[in-house]
Motif scaffolding. Structure first.
Motif, PDB file in Angstrom:
ATOM      1  N   VAL A  34       0.862  -1.185   0.000  1.00 31.41           N
ATOM      2  CA  VAL A  34       0.000   0.000   0.000  1.00 31.41           C
ATOM      3  C   VAL A  34       0.898   1.234   0.000  1.00 31.41           C
ATOM      4  O   VAL A  34       1.766   1.380   0.868  1.00 31.41           O
ATOM      5  N   ARG A  35       0.682   2.131  -0.959  1.00 31.68           N
ATOM      6  CA  ARG A  35       1.573   3.267  -1.179  1.00 31.68           C
ATOM      7  C   ARG A  35       1.075   4.498  -0.421  1.00 31.68           C
ATOM      8  O   ARG A  35       0.034   5.064  -0.756  1.00 31.68           O
ATOM      9  N   VAL A  36       1.835   4.921   0.583  1.00 27.49           N
ATOM     10  CA  VAL A  36       1.491   6.136   1.326  1.00 27.49           C
ATOM     11  C   VAL A  36       2.011   7.336   0.535  1.00 27.49           C
ATOM     12  O   VAL A  36       3.215   7.548   0.431  1.00 27.49           O
ATOM     13  N   GLU A  37       1.093   8.133  -0.010  1.00 29.91           N
ATOM     14  CA  GLU A  37       1.470   9.291  -0.828  1.00 29.91           C
ATOM     15  C   GLU A  37       1.278  10.619  -0.099  1.00 29.91           C
ATOM     16  O   GLU A  37       1.887  11.616  -0.468  1.00 29.91           O
ATOM     17  N   ARG A  38       0.415  10.642   0.905  1.00 37.14           N
ATOM     18  CA  ARG A  38       0.217  11.852   1.707  1.00 37.14           C
ATOM     19  C   ARG A  38       0.106  11.439   3.169  1.00 37.14           C
ATOM     20  O   ARG A  38      -0.320  10.324   3.482  1.00 37.14           O
ATOM     21  N   ARG A  39       0.464  12.362   4.069  1.00 44.01           N
ATOM     22  CA  ARG A  39       0.522  12.036   5.483  1.00 44.01           C
ATOM     23  C   ARG A  39       0.025  13.204   6.316  1.00 44.01           C
ATOM     24  O   ARG A  39       0.193  14.362   5.936  1.00 44.01           O
ATOM     25  N   LEU A  40      -0.538  12.880   7.476  1.00 44.86           N
ATOM     26  CA  LEU A  40      -0.876  13.875   8.490  1.00 44.86           C
ATOM     27  C   LEU A  40      -0.597  13.225   9.838  1.00 44.86           C
ATOM     28  O   LEU A  40      -1.062  12.116  10.109  1.00 44.86           O
ATOM     29  N   VAL A  41       0.163  13.912  10.682  1.00 43.87           N
ATOM     30  CA  VAL A  41       0.522  13.374  11.997  1.00 43.87           C
ATOM     31  C   VAL A  41       0.300  14.461  13.039  1.00 43.87           C
ATOM     32  O   VAL A  41       0.814  15.572  12.894  1.00 43.87           O
ATOM     33  N   GLY A  42      -0.470  14.148  14.074  1.00 33.31           N
ATOM     34  CA  GLY A  42      -0.658  15.116  15.144  1.00 33.31           C
ATOM     35  C   GLY A  42      -1.974  14.946  15.861  1.00 33.31           C
ATOM     36  O   GLY A  42      -2.784  14.069  15.527  1.00 33.31           O
ATOM     37  N   PRO A  43      -2.237  15.796  16.861  1.00 31.97           N
ATOM     38  CA  PRO A  43      -3.489  15.736  17.627  1.00 31.97           C
ATOM     39  C   PRO A  43      -4.572  16.575  16.949  1.00 31.97           C
ATOM     40  O   PRO A  43      -4.724  17.760  17.242  1.00 31.97           O
ATOM     41  N   TYR A  44      -5.334  15.971  16.065  1.00 28.20           N
ATOM     42  CA  TYR A  44      -6.344  16.695  15.291  1.00 28.20           C
ATOM     43  C   TYR A  44      -7.774  16.310  15.638  1.00 28.20           C
ATOM     44  O   TYR A  44      -8.690  17.085  15.431  1.00 28.20           O
ATOM     45  N   VAL A  45      -7.993  15.088  16.129  1.00 30.59           N
ATOM     46  CA  VAL A  45      -9.304  14.667  16.650  1.00 30.59           C
ATOM     47  C   VAL A  45      -9.031  14.070  18.019  1.00 30.59           C
ATOM     48  O   VAL A  45      -8.678  12.899  18.149  1.00 30.59           O
ATOM     49  N   THR A  46      -9.176  14.873  19.054  1.00 32.19           N
ATOM     50  CA  THR A  46      -8.766  14.458  20.386  1.00 32.19           C
ATOM     51  C   THR A  46      -9.961  14.073  21.249  1.00 32.19           C
ATOM     52  O   THR A  46     -11.115  14.280  20.882  1.00 32.19           O
ATOM     53  N   SER A  47      -9.663  13.516  22.391  1.00 33.50           N
ATOM     54  CA  SER A  47     -10.674  13.152  23.382  1.00 33.50           C
ATOM     55  C   SER A  47     -10.187  13.666  24.730  1.00 33.50           C
ATOM     56  O   SER A  47      -9.748  12.909  25.586  1.00 33.50           O
ATOM     57  N   LEU A  48     -10.201  15.016  24.849  1.00 33.91           N
ATOM     58  CA  LEU A  48      -9.640  15.688  26.013  1.00 33.91           C
ATOM     59  C   LEU A  48      -8.197  15.229  26.225  1.00 33.91           C
ATOM     60  O   LEU A  48      -7.380  15.355  25.318  1.00 33.91           O
ATOM     61  N   GLU A  49      -7.887  14.637  27.402  1.00 37.31           N
ATOM     62  CA  GLU A  49      -6.504  14.255  27.687  1.00 37.31           C
ATOM     63  C   GLU A  49      -6.263  12.758  27.544  1.00 37.31           C
ATOM     64  O   GLU A  49      -5.266  12.231  28.054  1.00 37.31           O
ATOM     65  N   MET A  50      -7.135  12.056  26.840  1.00 38.06           N
ATOM     66  CA  MET A  50      -6.968  10.611  26.687  1.00 38.06           C
ATOM     67  C   MET A  50      -5.612  10.272  26.063  1.00 38.06           C
ATOM     68  O   MET A  50      -5.209  10.871  25.071  1.00 38.06           O
ATOM     69  N   GLN A  51      -4.921   9.306  26.658  1.00 40.84           N
ATOM     70  CA  GLN A  51      -3.686   8.802  26.073  1.00 40.84           C
ATOM     71  C   GLN A  51      -4.059   7.673  25.124  1.00 40.84           C
ATOM     72  O   GLN A  51      -4.644   6.667  25.526  1.00 40.84           O
ATOM     73  N   GLY A  52      -3.728   7.857  23.860  1.00 45.63           N
ATOM     74  CA  GLY A  52      -4.064   6.869  22.850  1.00 45.63           C
ATOM     75  C   GLY A  52      -3.850   7.456  21.472  1.00 45.63           C
ATOM     76  O   GLY A  52      -3.359   8.581  21.324  1.00 45.63           O
TER      77      GLY A  52
END
Length: 333
Positions: free
Chosen positions: A286-304
């Motif tokens: 599977v070819r990854v052509e675009r990426r996004l990394v970060g906290p963009y859909v959070t659940s308050l302070e949930m670690q996960g």
């Protein structure tokens, strides 16, 4: 409960004021009923793209208001749907005469309230369409939704449809594009700890120190399974396999890989996990052509974290790359 707040009952409105203070060049805030709108809205002749949902998932949705993304967002109370009058007011503030597209996460309250708002808006003679996103592969049903939940794929949907509306696509084209994105995006998440909703004052669920919850929802809903905690390789392997095998994604597919923090996962861990996901996808062809990394859909302070894959084609890639200028996403503008 330790939180940087004054009063649980005023968290959302005070946060909205802070958002306006920080990003007044991009958006404006209306407090009663509560909504966030593009500072230059309404734009005549442009399809208005409107979304919303419970607060506590920031930057979703208010952080994605601006050029190339949302025209308005409606924040409900923490983990609570916005009301129909909020949606009505937001649409009135940004409708530019070319129709309105409502993008809605598949939670019972969100769907019902946006549907009610759409009926009221339609009765005013405005052409309004609704698209529901349900990208979570974890469960077929939950106590929070009828069918799969809308989670990480919402960001990708708002960006791509927002870019299409910005370039001048009409309402029918924007709706068809939204349904295409929904059909080609899948997500799966994991929680290592729970979060605490301010007005409840206690964690939404409990996990032992050596446990993790696979398929957790963004409100703390249970998912596929509670399992012994594993090293990062095992966690990410579970998430990637669940997502890839659901659509399914196939060898040679071009994808956007979104590795999302649920709020409490630091970037050092998130990038580590993203690297593993890239390797596992490469092993599957599977070819990854675009990426996004970060906290963009959070659940308050949930670690996960969660992993989202969107199947790309040339048009979707072009729309993802198109200029965007919002508090949370900015490139090319």
């Amino acid at each position: 409960m330790k939180k940087i707040i004054n009063d649980p009952s005023t968290v959302v409105v005070e946060a909205m004021r802070g958002l306006a203070a920080a990003h007044g060049d991009l958006l404006r805030v209306h407090e009663d009923p509560a909504y966030v709108a593009r500072v230059d809205a309404p734009r005549r002749g442009k399809v208005a793209v409107v979304s919303g949902g419970g607060s506590g998932h920031e930057p979703l949705h208010g952080g994605f208001v601006g050029l190339g993304m949302l025209d308005a967002a409606c924040p409900g109370a923490v983990f609570t749907s916005p009301t129909p009058d909020q949606v009505q007011a937001a649409v009135a503030a940004v409708h530019g005469g070319a129709g309105v597209l409502l993008l809605v996460k598949n939670y019972t309250g969100d769907v019902l309230n946006f549907e009610t708002a759409a009926e009221l808006i339609g009765a005013e003679g405005i052409d309004v369409r609704t698209v529901v996103i349900d990208d979570d592969v974890a469960v077929k049903d939950s106590t929070y939704t009828a069918g799969r939940r809308g989670v990480g794929g919402t960001v990708l949907l708002e960006k791509i449809v927002g870019a299409a509306a910005e370039r001048g696509d009409d309402l029918a084209a924007c709706e068809a594009l939204a349904r295409r994105v929904v059909a080609g995006v899948r997500s799966l998440g994991v929680a290592l700890t729970a979060c605490t909703v301010p007005h409840l004052g206690e964690p939404t669920f409990t996990l032992a120190e050596d446990e993790m919850e696979i398929g957790i929802g963004i409100h703390g809903e249970p998912g596929r399974a509670r399992a012994p905690l594993e090293p990062a390789d095992g966690i990410v392997r579970r998430l990637v396999a669940g997502v890839v095998e659901d659509l399914p994604f196939a060898e040679g597919d071009r994808v956007l890989l979104f590795t999302n923090s649920m709020g409490g996962t630091p970037l050092v861990e998130l990038y580590l996990a993203h690297g593993i996901a890239e390797r596992l996808l490469a092993e599957r062809g599977v070819r990854v052509e675009r990426r996004l990394v970060g906290p963009y859909v959070t659940s308050l302070e949930m670690q996960g974290m969660s992993v989202t894959l969107l199947r790309l084609d040339d048009e979707l890639t072009e729309l993802w790359d198109a200029p965007v200028r919002t508090p949370a996403l900015r490139w090319g503008a």
